[in-house]
Design an enzyme around this catalytic site. Structure first.
Site, PDB file in Angstrom:
ATOM      1  N   PRO A   2       1.284  -5.535   4.263  1.00 31.18           N
ATOM      2  CA  PRO A   2       0.603  -6.570   5.039  1.00 31.18           C
ATOM      3  C   PRO A   2       0.425  -7.845   4.209  1.00 31.18           C
ATOM      4  CG  PRO A   2      -0.491  -4.460   5.314  1.00 31.18           C
ATOM      5  CD  PRO A   2       0.524  -4.272   4.231  1.00 31.18           C
ATOM      6  N   GLU A   3       0.727  -8.986   4.808  1.00 32.29           N
ATOM      7  CA  GLU A   3       0.600 -10.246   4.094  1.00 32.29           C
ATOM      8  C   GLU A   3      -0.780 -10.851   4.363  1.00 32.29           C
ATOM      9  OE1 GLU A   3       4.133 -12.647   3.902  1.00 32.29           O
ATOM     10  OE2 GLU A   3       5.421 -10.985   4.526  1.00 32.29           O
ATOM     11  N   LYS A  52      -4.231 -10.945  -0.475  1.00 39.90           N
ATOM     12  CA  LYS A  52      -4.043  -9.626   0.124  1.00 39.90           C
ATOM     13  C   LYS A  52      -5.220  -8.694  -0.149  1.00 39.90           C
ATOM     14  CE  LYS A  52       0.994 -10.051  -0.267  1.00 39.90           C
ATOM     15  NZ  LYS A  52       2.244  -9.428  -0.728  1.00 39.90           N
ATOM     16  N   ARG A 151      -8.775 -13.974 -10.804  1.00 39.20           N
ATOM     17  CA  ARG A 151      -7.471 -13.693 -11.427  1.00 39.20           C
ATOM     18  C   ARG A 151      -6.314 -13.973 -10.485  1.00 39.20           C
ATOM     19  NH1 ARG A 151     -10.566  -9.401 -13.775  1.00 39.20           N
ATOM     20  NH2 ARG A 151      -9.963  -7.932 -12.135  1.00 39.20           N
ATOM     21  N   ASN A 192       6.847 -11.086   1.513  1.00 30.66           N
ATOM     22  CA  ASN A 192       8.295 -11.223   1.617  1.00 30.66           C
ATOM     23  C   ASN A 192       8.738 -12.060   2.812  1.00 30.66           C
ATOM     24  OD1 ASN A 192      10.741 -10.687   0.412  1.00 30.66           O
ATOM     25  ND2 ASN A 192      11.110  -8.821   1.577  1.00 30.66           N
ATOM     26  N   ARG A 285      12.523  -6.781  -4.245  1.00 32.42           N
ATOM     27  CA  ARG A 285      12.374  -7.010  -2.804  1.00 32.42           C
ATOM     28  C   ARG A 285      13.585  -7.753  -2.274  1.00 32.42           C
ATOM     29  NH1 ARG A 285       7.162  -6.623  -0.988  1.00 32.42           N
ATOM     30  NH2 ARG A 285       8.185  -6.435   1.043  1.00 32.42           N
TER      31      ARG A 285
END
Length: 295
Positions: A2-3, A52, A151, A192, A285
């Site tokens: 999931p983006e 995410k 981060r 992606n 990917r």
């Protein structure tokens, strides 16, 4: 995986359906039993997303931080008054729906027995939420959660985010821009699909070293991702085609066959110029692009 748009939808759903309620928290699977015992009965005070990662803020300076990874998902259910999505996350066959399909009858909330390996179950006044298969599920205090968030790179879905750190990180790197867009330390939430589609829409060669792009190009790429991701939040699907790319097909009907410009279209004609779409693996990917439009 999931983006970022999906995680922002999750945060919105938790805010709408559970914030302000004292939640029953359990770990049917057992792998989050200690954390569940600490959170059980605590009031959910807020829900937010960064890239995410989902941050659920509970009273008492406690934060449930999760990352769905490749296989994770939250599923939801409730009484006939619960109006959340049925599932948000990796199981695409379930889908992201604005209204869930299986409401319980009116009356007291009676959650069903957990199905599968449920890491965390949250039960509120009118509904429940089950987390399965996350890559990360930890209990932290607010300082620890903030350190984890810091981060990460800036999130294009944060309207107050400054793209300058993204621009600087890309411009000092020799790595391909197609790899940098997937690095969550560089920019948070792009996956992606958004990577492939945003680079195509900006006409950028994904193999170009980051340092070869100027600040203007990178700010345009940031804005492109922000716009595409906002559409994803609104629709619950990633649709990156314009009306001219799918004549006679509306935005709501575009997914899946007419939703993307290059993603998963290897060998098919580019929707803009007709050149066969190329694909190859980049850092684990599959990367898709048009060799003519993205010189």
């Amino acid at each position: 995986m999931p983006e970022g748009h999906s995680i922002h939808r999750l945060a919105r759903q938790f805010a709408d359906c559970f914030v302000g309620q004292a939640l029953s928290v359990s770990s049917p699977q057992g792998r989050f039993a200690d954390g569940a015992a600490v959170l059980d009965g605590a009031v959910l005070e807020g829900a937010r997303a960064h890239g995410k990662q989902l941050f659920l803020d509970f009273a008492g300076d406690r934060v449930l931080r999760s990352h769905l990874g490749l296989y994770g998902a939250w599923s939801f259910g409730g009484t006939d008054r619960f109006r959340g999505a049925s599932s948000i996350g990796a199981p695409r066959r379930i889908g992201e729906r604005e209204v869930h399909d299986h409401a319980a009858p009116a009356g007291p909330l009676l959650p069903p027995a957990p199905v599968g390996a449920v890491r965390v179950r949250l039960v509120g006044d009118e509904g429940w939420a089950d987390l399965r298969g996350p890559a990360l599920c930890v209990l932290e205090d607010s300082a620890e959660a903030e350190a984890a968030r810091a981060r990460l790179g800036p999130d294009p879905l944060d309207r107050h985010a400054d793209p300058a750190p993204f621009v600087a990180a890309v411009r000092r790197s020799r790595r391909p821009v197609g790899a940098l867009l997937m690095d969550q330390v560089v920019v948070a939430g792009v996956g992606n699909i958004f990577r492939a589609e945003s680079l195509f829409r900006r006409g950028l060669d994904p193999m170009m070293p980051g340092r070869a792009l100027d600040e203007h190009e990178l700010r345009q790429l940031w804005a492109e991702n922000a716009a595409l991701m906002r559409t994803g939040v609104r629709l619950g699907r990633i649709v990156t085609t314009d009306p001219a790319d799918r004549p006679g097909i509306g935005e709501a009907q575009a997914w899946p066959g007419h939703a993307h410009l290059v993603y998963k279209r290897r060998g098919l004609p580019c929707r803009r110029c007709g050149t066969p779409v190329a694909a190859e693996e980049l850092e684990g990917r599959s990367l898709y692009w048009c060799p003519s439009c993205q010189r």
